[in-house]
Design a protein around this motif. Structure first.
Motif, PDB file in Angstrom:
ATOM      1  N   ILE A 120      32.375  45.688  34.348  1.00  0.00           N
ATOM      2  CA  ILE A 120      32.078  44.821  35.497  1.00  0.00           C
ATOM      3  C   ILE A 120      31.993  45.499  36.740  1.00  0.00           C
ATOM      4  N   VAL A 121      31.077  45.632  37.377  1.00  0.00           N
ATOM      5  CA  VAL A 121      30.673  46.412  38.797  1.00  0.00           C
ATOM      6  C   VAL A 121      30.128  45.653  39.935  1.00  0.00           C
ATOM      7  N   HIS A 131      39.505  42.119  44.885  1.00  0.00           N
ATOM      8  CA  HIS A 131      40.402  42.481  44.122  1.00  0.00           C
ATOM      9  C   HIS A 131      40.311  42.062  42.751  1.00  0.00           C
ATOM     10  N   ARG A 132      41.240  42.694  41.854  1.00  0.00           N
ATOM     11  CA  ARG A 132      40.837  42.281  40.471  1.00  0.00           C
ATOM     12  C   ARG A 132      41.125  40.665  40.157  1.00  0.00           C
ATOM     13  N   THR A 133      42.107  40.262  40.900  1.00  0.00           N
ATOM     14  CA  THR A 133      42.431  38.670  40.886  1.00  0.00           C
ATOM     15  C   THR A 133      41.133  37.818  41.362  1.00  0.00           C
ATOM     16  N   GLU A 134      40.298  38.341  42.211  1.00  0.00           N
ATOM     17  CA  GLU A 134      39.251  37.671  42.845  1.00  0.00           C
ATOM     18  C   GLU A 134      37.825  37.724  42.284  1.00  0.00           C
ATOM     19  N   THR A 159      39.474  54.546  33.208  1.00  0.00           N
ATOM     20  CA  THR A 159      39.783  53.340  33.507  1.00  0.00           C
ATOM     21  C   THR A 159      41.398  53.625  34.042  1.00  0.00           C
ATOM     22  N   GLN A 160      41.895  52.616  34.747  1.00  0.00           N
ATOM     23  CA  GLN A 160      43.051  52.676  35.139  1.00  0.00           C
ATOM     24  C   GLN A 160      44.094  51.867  34.078  1.00  0.00           C
ATOM     25  N   ALA A 161      45.360  52.326  34.216  1.00  0.00           N
ATOM     26  CA  ALA A 161      46.162  51.485  33.128  1.00  0.00           C
ATOM     27  C   ALA A 161      46.132  50.049  33.185  1.00  0.00           C
ATOM     28  N   ASP A 162      46.336  49.181  32.531  1.00  0.00           N
ATOM     29  CA  ASP A 162      46.340  47.932  32.560  1.00  0.00           C
ATOM     30  C   ASP A 162      47.549  47.171  33.531  1.00  0.00           C
ATOM     31  N   HIS A 163      47.299  46.319  34.258  1.00  0.00           N
ATOM     32  CA  HIS A 163      48.110  45.738  35.061  1.00  0.00           C
ATOM     33  C   HIS A 163      48.082  44.186  34.800  1.00  0.00           C
ATOM     34  N   GLU A 164      49.448  43.584  35.107  1.00  0.00           N
ATOM     35  CA  GLU A 164      49.524  42.279  34.981  1.00  0.00           C
ATOM     36  C   GLU A 164      48.643  41.141  35.372  1.00  0.00           C
ATOM     37  N   ASP A 165      48.078  41.700  36.419  1.00  0.00           N
ATOM     38  CA  ASP A 165      47.077  40.695  37.041  1.00  0.00           C
ATOM     39  C   ASP A 165      45.781  41.095  36.669  1.00  0.00           C
ATOM     40  N   ASP A 166      45.477  41.805  35.664  1.00  0.00           N
ATOM     41  CA  ASP A 166      44.280  42.214  35.195  1.00  0.00           C
ATOM     42  C   ASP A 166      43.863  41.118  33.859  1.00  0.00           C
ATOM     43  N   TYR A 167      44.829  40.155  33.587  1.00  0.00           N
ATOM     44  CA  TYR A 167      44.528  39.131  32.756  1.00  0.00           C
ATOM     45  C   TYR A 167      44.431  37.696  33.079  1.00  0.00           C
ATOM     46  N   LEU A 168      43.551  37.248  32.916  1.00  0.00           N
ATOM     47  CA  LEU A 168      43.499  35.686  33.224  1.00  0.00           C
ATOM     48  C   LEU A 168      43.273  34.897  32.066  1.00  0.00           C
ATOM     49  N   GLY A 169      44.392  34.092  31.667  1.00  0.00           N
ATOM     50  CA  GLY A 169      43.926  33.250  30.658  1.00  0.00           C
ATOM     51  C   GLY A 169      44.395  34.152  29.350  1.00  0.00           C
ATOM     52  N   GLY A 170      44.997  35.003  29.579  1.00  0.00           N
ATOM     53  CA  GLY A 170      45.335  36.077  28.414  1.00  0.00           C
ATOM     54  C   GLY A 170      44.154  36.977  28.231  1.00  0.00           C
ATOM     55  N   THR A 171      43.134  37.013  28.977  1.00  0.00           N
ATOM     56  CA  THR A 171      41.963  38.034  28.422  1.00  0.00           C
ATOM     57  C   THR A 171      41.914  39.001  29.561  1.00  0.00           C
ATOM     58  N   SER A 172      41.651  40.234  29.117  1.00  0.00           N
ATOM     59  CA  SER A 172      41.447  41.213  30.010  1.00  0.00           C
ATOM     60  C   SER A 172      40.351  41.415  30.624  1.00  0.00           C
ATOM     61  N   ILE A 173      40.317  41.665  31.955  1.00  0.00           N
ATOM     62  CA  ILE A 173      38.740  41.668  32.872  1.00  0.00           C
ATOM     63  C   ILE A 173      38.424  43.251  32.867  1.00  0.00           C
ATOM     64  N   PRO A 174      37.450  43.551  32.379  1.00  0.00           N
ATOM     65  CA  PRO A 174      37.007  44.992  32.478  1.00  0.00           C
ATOM     66  C   PRO A 174      36.334  45.392  33.753  1.00  0.00           C
ATOM     67  N   TYR A 175      36.981  45.284  34.934  1.00  0.00           N
ATOM     68  CA  TYR A 175      36.703  45.489  36.211  1.00  0.00           C
ATOM     69  C   TYR A 175      37.765  46.205  36.933  1.00  0.00           C
ATOM     70  N   ILE A 176      37.488  47.382  37.742  1.00  0.00           N
ATOM     71  CA  ILE A 176      38.417  48.206  38.456  1.00  0.00           C
ATOM     72  C   ILE A 176      37.696  48.242  39.989  1.00  0.00           C
ATOM     73  N   GLN A 177      38.613  47.896  40.854  1.00  0.00           N
ATOM     74  CA  GLN A 177      38.297  48.028  42.291  1.00  0.00           C
ATOM     75  C   GLN A 177      37.659  49.140  42.630  1.00  0.00           C
ATOM     76  N   GLY A 178      36.503  49.212  43.381  1.00  0.00           N
ATOM     77  CA  GLY A 178      35.825  50.362  43.846  1.00  0.00           C
ATOM     78  C   GLY A 178      35.213  51.027  43.031  1.00  0.00           C
ATOM     79  N   THR A 179      34.642  50.862  42.045  1.00  0.00           N
ATOM     80  CA  THR A 179      33.808  51.570  40.863  1.00  0.00           C
ATOM     81  C   THR A 179      32.458  51.669  41.417  1.00  0.00           C
ATOM     82  N   GLY A 180      31.849  52.709  41.489  1.00  0.00           N
ATOM     83  CA  GLY A 180      30.583  52.635  41.629  1.00  0.00           C
ATOM     84  C   GLY A 180      29.567  52.405  40.719  1.00  0.00           C
TER      85      GLY A 180
END
Length: 287
Positions: A120-121, A131-134, A159-180
Motif C-alpha cells: 500500500i503506497v 505513520h503506519r498507525t494512521e 521491506t522493513q522488519a515487523d513492528h508491533e504497531d504494524d498490526y491492527l486487529g492482528g492483521t499486518s498492514i503492507p505499508y511502509i512510510q515514505g515508500t515511493g
C-alpha cells in the motif's frame, strides 16, 4: 500539434516529428506558424490535413464541475462482466452506466488487505508524514490506483522488519512510510477504486470499482494520490433519502465527513468577509 509552437517549442516539436517518422498530421484551426510547418511537412511527403474544430457548447460548468462529472461517470460505469452480450453480434455492447443507486448504496467488494495486496503506497503532498498507525484513516474514503506490477525490484520491494504497531486487529498492514510509487517500467495502472470503508478489526477494505474481476486478480499494489472524491459521490440522490434528509439511512446530522450547517450565529469565520476592491498592490497602482 498544439501549445508551445514558437521558438524552442517549435524546435522541440520538429525534433519529435523527425524521430517519430510521421506519415499523417492533423491540425485543428492552425495559426500562421503551424500553417508554415504544415507546408514544410507536405514538401517532405507527409500527409497534412487541417480539420475544423467543433465550436464549444455554452456551459456554466466550471473545470472542477467537469472533473467531478468525469469521476462520477467512471465509478457509475458497469463492469464488463455485467454488460450483456448483443444477441445479434454475440459481442459486448458499448459502455453502460448504473445510476439508480448512489455510491453509498452500491454493494462493495470485501478485500482482506493482508491477502490481496503486497504493498500500500501513499504519494503526494504530505504523504511521507503518514505513520503506519494512521494509514487506515488516510485510506478511508480515498480514491486509489489499482496497480499491476510485473516484477518487484529489490530496491522498491524491500521491506522493513515487523513492528508491533504494524498490526491492527492482528492483521499486518503492507505499508511502509515514505515508500515511493512503483517503477513505471514494470507496473501498469488497471483502473481506480474508491475505498468506501475500512474494517480494521477484521482487516477488510470495502472497495468500489468498475474494473472487471479478471483484471482485479492481477492487482497487488494500491497507490493513493491526490485525487479526491467529489462531494456528489458522498450524497444519496434517491428521492426518499432526500425527503427524509438521510444518506444510506443515516440522518444528515450523524453522517461522517460531511457538515451540514454554517455554525451558530456569531461563530468566528462563519460569515463572508466584505470584499474590498479598492485595495491594490504597489505594482498594480498607476504611477
Amino acid at each position: 500539434m498544439f501549445g508551445w509552437t514558437k521558438g524552442t517549442g517549435a524546435e522541440i516539436t520538429r525534433e519529435i516529428e523527425t524521430a517519430a517518422s510521421l506519415t499523417h498530421v492533423y491540425m485543428l484551426d492552425p495559426d500562421d506558424t503551424l500553417q508554415t510547418n504544415g507546408q514544410q511537412l507536405q514538401s517532405e511527403g507527409i500527409s497534412y490535413t487541417v480539420l475544423e474544430a467543433i465550436k464549444p457548447l455554452r456551459s456554466d460548468s466550471t473545470a472542477a464541475d467537469k472533473r467531478a462529472l468525469m469521476l462520477m461517470s467512471y465509478f457509475h460505469r458497469k463492469p464488463e462482466s455485467l454488460i450483456p452480450l448483443n444477441q445479434a453480434s454475440n459481442e459486448k455492447s458499448s459502455i453502460q452506466w448504473r445510476t439508480e443507486l448512489p455510491l453509498c448504496a452500491m454493494p462493495p467488494w470485501e478485500v482482506k488487505w493482508a491477502e490481496a495486496f503486497d504493498k500500500i503506497v501513499l504519494i503526494g503532498n504530505g504523504s511521507e508524514d503518514v505513520h503506519r498507525t494512521e494509514v487506515l484513516r488516510a485510506l478511508n474514503g480515498a480514491i486509489v490506483a489499482l496497480v499491476e506490477v510485473e516484477t518487484f525490484s529489490s530496491d522498491w520491494s524491500s521491506t522493513q522488519a515487523d513492528h508491533e504497531d504494524d498490526y491492527l486487529g492482528g492483521t499486518s498492514i503492507p505499508y511502509i512510510q515514505g515508500t515511493g510509487p512503483p517503477p513505471p517500467a514494470t507496473s501498469r495502472c488497471v483502473g481506480y477504486a474508491l475505498i468506501r470503508g475500512v474494517r480494521a478489526s477484521t482487516g477488510v477494505l470495502h472497495i468500489l470499482t468498475p474494473v472487471s474481476p479478471v483484471d482485479l486478480k492481477r492487482v497487488r499494489v494500491i497507490v493513493m494520490g491526490e485525487i479526491r472524491l467529489p462531494i456528489q459521490g458522498m450524497l444519496d440522490h434517491r428521492p426518499r433519502a432526500r425527503v427524509l434528509g438521510q444518506i444510506a439511512g443515516v440522518d444528515y446530522a450523524n453522517v461522517p465527513f460531511l457538515h451540514w450547517n454554517t455554525g451558530l450565529p456569531g461563530t468566528p469565520g462563519s460569515k463572508k468577509l466584505r470584499v474590498r476592491r479598492n485595495l491594490m498592490r504597489k505594482s498594480q497602482m498607476e504611477r
